[in-house]
Write a protein that holds these residues in place. Structure first.
Motif, PDB file in Angstrom:
ATOM      1  N   LYS A 142       0.788  -1.136  -0.109  1.00  0.00           N
ATOM      2  CA  LYS A 142      -0.059  -0.106   0.104  1.00  0.00           C
ATOM      3  C   LYS A 142       0.888   1.229   0.064  1.00  0.00           C
ATOM      4  CE  LYS A 142      -2.300   0.894   3.741  1.00  0.00           C
ATOM      5  NZ  LYS A 142      -3.445   0.791   4.686  1.00  0.00           N
ATOM      6  N   PRO A 143       0.477   2.199  -0.799  1.00  0.00           N
ATOM      7  CA  PRO A 143       1.295   3.523  -0.801  1.00  0.00           C
ATOM      8  C   PRO A 143       1.425   4.222   0.592  1.00  0.00           C
ATOM      9  CG  PRO A 143      -0.689   3.820  -2.051  1.00  0.00           C
ATOM     10  CD  PRO A 143      -0.544   2.375  -1.786  1.00  0.00           C
ATOM     11  N   ASP A 144       2.476   5.116   0.601  1.00  0.00           N
ATOM     12  CA  ASP A 144       2.883   5.575   2.095  1.00  0.00           C
ATOM     13  C   ASP A 144       2.207   6.990   2.255  1.00  0.00           C
ATOM     14  OD1 ASP A 144       4.231   3.352   3.117  1.00  0.00           O
ATOM     15  OD2 ASP A 144       6.065   4.081   2.218  1.00  0.00           O
ATOM     16  N   GLU A 145       1.744   7.504   0.890  1.00  0.00           N
ATOM     17  CA  GLU A 145       1.302   8.798   0.607  1.00  0.00           C
ATOM     18  C   GLU A 145       0.105   8.917  -0.401  1.00  0.00           C
ATOM     19  OE1 GLU A 145       4.892  10.516  -1.988  1.00  0.00           O
ATOM     20  OE2 GLU A 145       4.933  10.946   0.247  1.00  0.00           O
ATOM     21  N   ASN A 146      -0.398   9.922  -0.463  1.00  0.00           N
ATOM     22  CA  ASN A 146      -1.310  10.142  -1.402  1.00  0.00           C
ATOM     23  C   ASN A 146      -0.897  10.038  -3.128  1.00  0.00           C
ATOM     24  OD1 ASN A 146      -3.362  10.652   0.447  1.00  0.00           O
ATOM     25  ND2 ASN A 146      -3.791  12.740  -0.316  1.00  0.00           N
ATOM     26  N   ILE A 147      -1.585   9.506  -3.939  1.00  0.00           N
ATOM     27  CA  ILE A 147      -1.165   9.315  -5.245  1.00  0.00           C
ATOM     28  C   ILE A 147      -1.834  10.318  -6.011  1.00  0.00           C
ATOM     29  CG2 ILE A 147      -1.385   7.959  -7.400  1.00  0.00           C
ATOM     30  CD1 ILE A 147       0.362   6.601  -5.250  1.00  0.00           C
ATOM     31  N   VAL A 148      -1.199  11.306  -6.373  1.00  0.00           N
ATOM     32  CA  VAL A 148      -1.608  12.814  -7.278  1.00  0.00           C
ATOM     33  C   VAL A 148      -1.127  12.715  -8.383  1.00  0.00           C
ATOM     34  CG1 VAL A 148      -1.458  15.304  -7.011  1.00  0.00           C
ATOM     35  CG2 VAL A 148      -1.519  13.674  -5.096  1.00  0.00           C
ATOM     36  N   PHE A 149      -2.184  12.803  -9.478  1.00  0.00           N
ATOM     37  CA  PHE A 149      -1.592  13.094 -10.938  1.00  0.00           C
ATOM     38  C   PHE A 149      -2.717  14.090 -11.543  1.00  0.00           C
ATOM     39  CE2 PHE A 149      -4.653   9.687 -10.679  1.00  0.00           C
ATOM     40  CZ  PHE A 149      -5.545   9.679 -11.913  1.00  0.00           C
ATOM     41  N   LYS A 150      -2.375  14.529 -12.548  1.00  0.00           N
ATOM     42  CA  LYS A 150      -3.185  15.512 -13.354  1.00  0.00           C
ATOM     43  C   LYS A 150      -4.163  14.709 -14.540  1.00  0.00           C
ATOM     44  CE  LYS A 150      -0.710  19.800 -12.436  1.00  0.00           C
ATOM     45  NZ  LYS A 150      -0.014  21.052 -13.019  1.00  0.00           N
ATOM     46  N   ASP A 151      -5.418  15.144 -14.637  1.00  0.00           N
ATOM     47  CA  ASP A 151      -6.158  14.519 -15.798  1.00  0.00           C
ATOM     48  C   ASP A 151      -6.357  15.703 -16.870  1.00  0.00           C
ATOM     49  OD1 ASP A 151      -7.884  12.044 -16.396  1.00  0.00           O
ATOM     50  OD2 ASP A 151      -8.936  13.890 -17.032  1.00  0.00           O
ATOM     51  N   LEU A 152      -6.508  15.396 -18.073  1.00  0.00           N
ATOM     52  CA  LEU A 152      -6.479  16.655 -18.814  1.00  0.00           C
ATOM     53  C   LEU A 152      -7.939  17.035 -18.858  1.00  0.00           C
ATOM     54  CD1 LEU A 152      -4.919  17.871 -21.146  1.00  0.00           C
ATOM     55  CD2 LEU A 152      -6.062  16.448 -23.008  1.00  0.00           C
ATOM     56  N   LEU A 153      -9.003  16.160 -18.313  1.00  0.00           N
ATOM     57  CA  LEU A 153     -10.374  16.691 -18.312  1.00  0.00           C
ATOM     58  C   LEU A 153     -10.779  17.247 -16.907  1.00  0.00           C
ATOM     59  CD1 LEU A 153     -11.799  14.232 -20.947  1.00  0.00           C
ATOM     60  CD2 LEU A 153     -11.416  16.693 -21.107  1.00  0.00           C
ATOM     61  N   LYS A 154     -10.148  16.570 -16.021  1.00  0.00           N
ATOM     62  CA  LYS A 154     -10.905  16.558 -14.762  1.00  0.00           C
ATOM     63  C   LYS A 154      -9.878  17.222 -13.671  1.00  0.00           C
ATOM     64  CE  LYS A 154     -13.423  12.293 -15.128  1.00  0.00           C
ATOM     65  NZ  LYS A 154     -14.810  13.037 -15.158  1.00  0.00           N
ATOM     66  N   GLY A 155      -8.649  17.917 -14.330  1.00  0.00           N
ATOM     67  CA  GLY A 155      -7.806  18.590 -13.488  1.00  0.00           C
ATOM     68  C   GLY A 155      -6.900  17.424 -12.475  1.00  0.00           C
ATOM     69  N   GLU A 156      -6.296  18.013 -11.399  1.00  0.00           N
ATOM     70  CA  GLU A 156      -5.656  17.458 -10.189  1.00  0.00           C
ATOM     71  C   GLU A 156      -6.460  16.693  -9.568  1.00  0.00           C
ATOM     72  OE1 GLU A 156      -2.270  18.932  -8.449  1.00  0.00           O
ATOM     73  OE2 GLU A 156      -3.031  18.749  -6.614  1.00  0.00           O
ATOM     74  N   LEU A 157      -6.246  15.150  -9.468  1.00  0.00           N
ATOM     75  CA  LEU A 157      -6.778  14.315  -8.624  1.00  0.00           C
ATOM     76  C   LEU A 157      -6.123  13.842  -7.727  1.00  0.00           C
ATOM     77  CD1 LEU A 157      -8.529  12.297 -11.888  1.00  0.00           C
ATOM     78  CD2 LEU A 157      -9.701  13.992 -10.202  1.00  0.00           C
ATOM     79  N   SER A 158      -6.288  13.421  -6.684  1.00  0.00           N
ATOM     80  CA  SER A 158      -5.628  12.858  -5.456  1.00  0.00           C
ATOM     81  C   SER A 158      -6.330  11.578  -4.723  1.00  0.00           C
ATOM     82  CB  SER A 158      -5.386  13.798  -4.359  1.00  0.00           C
ATOM     83  OG  SER A 158      -4.774  13.470  -3.202  1.00  0.00           O
ATOM     84  N   PHE A 159      -5.651  10.357  -4.497  1.00  0.00           N
ATOM     85  CA  PHE A 159      -6.118   9.099  -3.935  1.00  0.00           C
ATOM     86  C   PHE A 159      -5.478   8.942  -2.891  1.00  0.00           C
ATOM     87  CE2 PHE A 159      -7.410   9.248  -8.394  1.00  0.00           C
ATOM     88  CZ  PHE A 159      -8.670   8.757  -8.536  1.00  0.00           C
ATOM     89  N   LYS A 160      -6.061   8.501  -1.520  1.00  0.00           N
ATOM     90  CA  LYS A 160      -5.678   8.320  -0.608  1.00  0.00           C
ATOM     91  C   LYS A 160      -4.936   6.850  -0.496  1.00  0.00           C
ATOM     92  CE  LYS A 160      -8.719  11.040   2.157  1.00  0.00           C
ATOM     93  NZ  LYS A 160      -9.803  11.317   3.226  1.00  0.00           N
ATOM     94  N   PRO A 161      -4.016   6.414   0.564  1.00  0.00           N
ATOM     95  CA  PRO A 161      -3.410   5.340   0.513  1.00  0.00           C
ATOM     96  C   PRO A 161      -4.423   4.216   0.567  1.00  0.00           C
ATOM     97  CG  PRO A 161      -1.938   6.646   1.757  1.00  0.00           C
ATOM     98  CD  PRO A 161      -3.158   7.566   1.126  1.00  0.00           C
ATOM     99  N   SER A 162      -5.456   4.338   1.505  1.00  0.00           N
ATOM    100  CA  SER A 162      -6.445   3.491   1.822  1.00  0.00           C
ATOM    101  C   SER A 162      -7.406   3.024   0.516  1.00  0.00           C
ATOM    102  CB  SER A 162      -7.317   3.919   2.939  1.00  0.00           C
ATOM    103  OG  SER A 162      -7.997   5.212   2.547  1.00  0.00           O
ATOM    104  N   SER A 163      -7.558   3.984  -0.260  1.00  0.00           N
ATOM    105  CA  SER A 163      -8.356   3.912  -1.550  1.00  0.00           C
ATOM    106  C   SER A 163      -7.654   2.948  -2.565  1.00  0.00           C
ATOM    107  CB  SER A 163      -8.986   5.284  -2.051  1.00  0.00           C
ATOM    108  OG  SER A 163      -7.848   5.843  -2.522  1.00  0.00           O
ATOM    109  N   VAL A 164      -6.276   3.049  -2.610  1.00  0.00           N
ATOM    110  CA  VAL A 164      -5.419   2.536  -3.494  1.00  0.00           C
ATOM    111  C   VAL A 164      -5.142   0.980  -2.997  1.00  0.00           C
ATOM    112  CG1 VAL A 164      -2.942   2.224  -4.681  1.00  0.00           C
ATOM    113  CG2 VAL A 164      -4.294   4.551  -4.224  1.00  0.00           C
ATOM    114  N   ASP A 165      -4.804   1.014  -1.688  1.00  0.00           N
ATOM    115  CA  ASP A 165      -4.741  -0.452  -0.864  1.00  0.00           C
ATOM    116  C   ASP A 165      -3.596  -1.239  -1.611  1.00  0.00           C
ATOM    117  OD1 ASP A 165      -5.433  -1.955   1.100  1.00  0.00           O
ATOM    118  OD2 ASP A 165      -7.183  -2.778   0.071  1.00  0.00           O
TER     119      ASP A 165
END
Length: 426
Positions: A142-165
């Motif tokens: 499981k990741p130690d920190e949020n996974i953050v990336f940019k989407d061309l249509l939705k802008g910046e998105l951030s996923f908590k470690p618990s949602s990646v799992d």
């Protein structure tokens, strides 16, 4: 490099096709190659022959691609990189049974929380793992920190470690899971842009996490396309083709859907000139079958008469013209073909005009070739002594298979079928 991925476990949907079309357009605009990736690692669920069907459909829509790759061809790389992850303690063997995982899911449901793996097997020592003879899967750390990336249509998105799992990356048979195979393959093929459905947003976070743990730092540009709200009976691309919609019309509508275009009727080649993926509506688009029928009718009106004829199984310019006459009340190839088939179908009688039908059939058998409908009608009237409805009703049925034509006249139809009278009236 762009890629369009399609699974062998399902039919190609309208949403899938729309994603493929956008990949095609953007690859042409950016002068980058597009590859087709066949997702075939879930062997138990793969449908035999589906890969051939996928490529046939893509070719039908003139989707231009550099090559076709099956994910199973990269199995050795998937497994090799898994061992690397395990050696670095970034992945681990999980012996938890399906029953145990289901229990965790049910507990989370009772607490009204999202399911999250409890991490039990991650704490097992190497010695314990070596001494366990049970089958296992491999899970990513499981990741130690949020996974953050940019989407061309939705802008910046951030996923908590618990949602990646700590999600699975290898199954018990040591084949890769969907996210792991895609993450690794995007690395192997040096993919720069991923245009896919918004259903895959969570998957993007998981795939980025995998690549980070593999020390792959190239940033991939994402564009997650909003879904299409569509009735299930129209959701299959193959079904629309079977129902008589032209690929050019379907493609036209899918680009038009949720987009502002300079004109309503266009080709994919034209769309490449002005299409901008960032301008697509960020809301789900509603699929309207009536609108597609309207667009399909316009495409059929625009195609060459001989080509229309060949689509219907002929090679005669007149049959193409005849088909276009029927577009006044029909909008698909299937509907038009049914009308053409009625013309050439055997007719044994005409209800309400049984005697007149017999007289006309005899007269038609004796009729010479007559160029104009007025002369043809005059010949039959003199031969049978029939006039008005007693002539026209059964004659319309004999020549068209219909007792009443909608919006067109028999005199418009006759010049286009006169060369086939022997076959039609036999």
């Amino acid at each position: 490099m762009l890629r369009f991925s399609q699974s062998l476990t399902k039919e190609m949907s309208i949403s899938d096709l729309r994603v493929a079309i956008f990949n095609h357009i953007v690859s042409k605009q950016s002068n980058e190659k597009l590859i087709i990736r066949i997702e075939d690692t879930d062997k138990d669920k793969n449908i035999e022959g589906k890969d051939k069907e996928i490529l046939e459909l893509l070719n039908l829509f003139s989707i231009d691609y550099e090559g076709v790759f099956h994910q199973s061809d990269n199995l050795k790389y998937h497994q090799k990189l898994t061992m690397q992850l395990m050696g670095q303690k970034n992945a681990f063997a999980c012996f938890c049974s399906d029953v145990k995982i289901e229990e965790l899911k049910q507990e989370a449901k009772k607490k009204n929380k999202p399911y999250e793996y409890d991490g039990f097997c991650q704490t097992l020592s190497d010695e314990t793992v070596l001494n366990v003879n049970s089958p296992f899967i491999v899970r990513i750390k499981k990741p130690d920190e949020n996974i953050v990336f940019k989407d061309l249509l939705k802008g910046e998105l951030s996923f908590k470690p618990s949602s990646v799992d700590s999600f699975p990356i290898l199954r018990q048979d040591k084949t890769p899971t969907h996210n792991y195979a895609n993450a690794v393959d995007d690395m192997l093929f040096d993919i720069s842009s991923v245009i896919t459905s918004e259903d895959n947003i969570n998957d993007a976070a998981k795939q980025i996490h995998i690549r980070k743990l593999l020390n792959y730092d190239k940033e991939i540009e994402f564009a997650h396309i909003p879904n299409i709200n569509i009735d299930s009976k129209y959701s299959s691309v193959k079904q629309l083709i079977d129902d008589g919609f032209l690929p050019s019309a379907i493609a036209n509508y899918l680009v038009l859907l949720g987009n502002e275009t300079p004109k309503e009727i266009f080709t994919l080649e034209e769309a490449i000139e002005w299409f901008k993926i960032k301008d697509i509506s960020k809301e789900a688009a509603k699929f309207n079958i009536e609108k597609l029928k309207e667009i399909n009718k316009k495409h059929l009106l625009n195609i060459d008469n001989m080509r229309f004829s060949k689509i219907l199984g002929f090679a005669d310019d007149d049959i193409g013209k005849l088909a276009k006459l029927f577009l006044n009340e029909n909008s698909t190839i299937k509907e038009i073909k049914e009308k053409i088939d009625l013309i050439f179908a055997p007719k044994s009688t005409c209800e309400g005009f049984e005697e007149e039908f017999v007289e006309l059939k005899l007269a038609l058998n004796d009729a010479p070739f007559i160029e104009s409908f007025s002369e043809f009608k005059e010949f039959l009237s003199k031969k049978t002594q029939l006039n008005d409805s007693k002539l026209l009703k059964p004659l319309t049925y004999i020549l068209t298979g219909q007792t009443k034509l909608q919006g067109i006249e028999l005199e418009e139809v006759y010049p286009l079928i006169k060369n086939y009278l022997g076959e039609i009236t036999k």
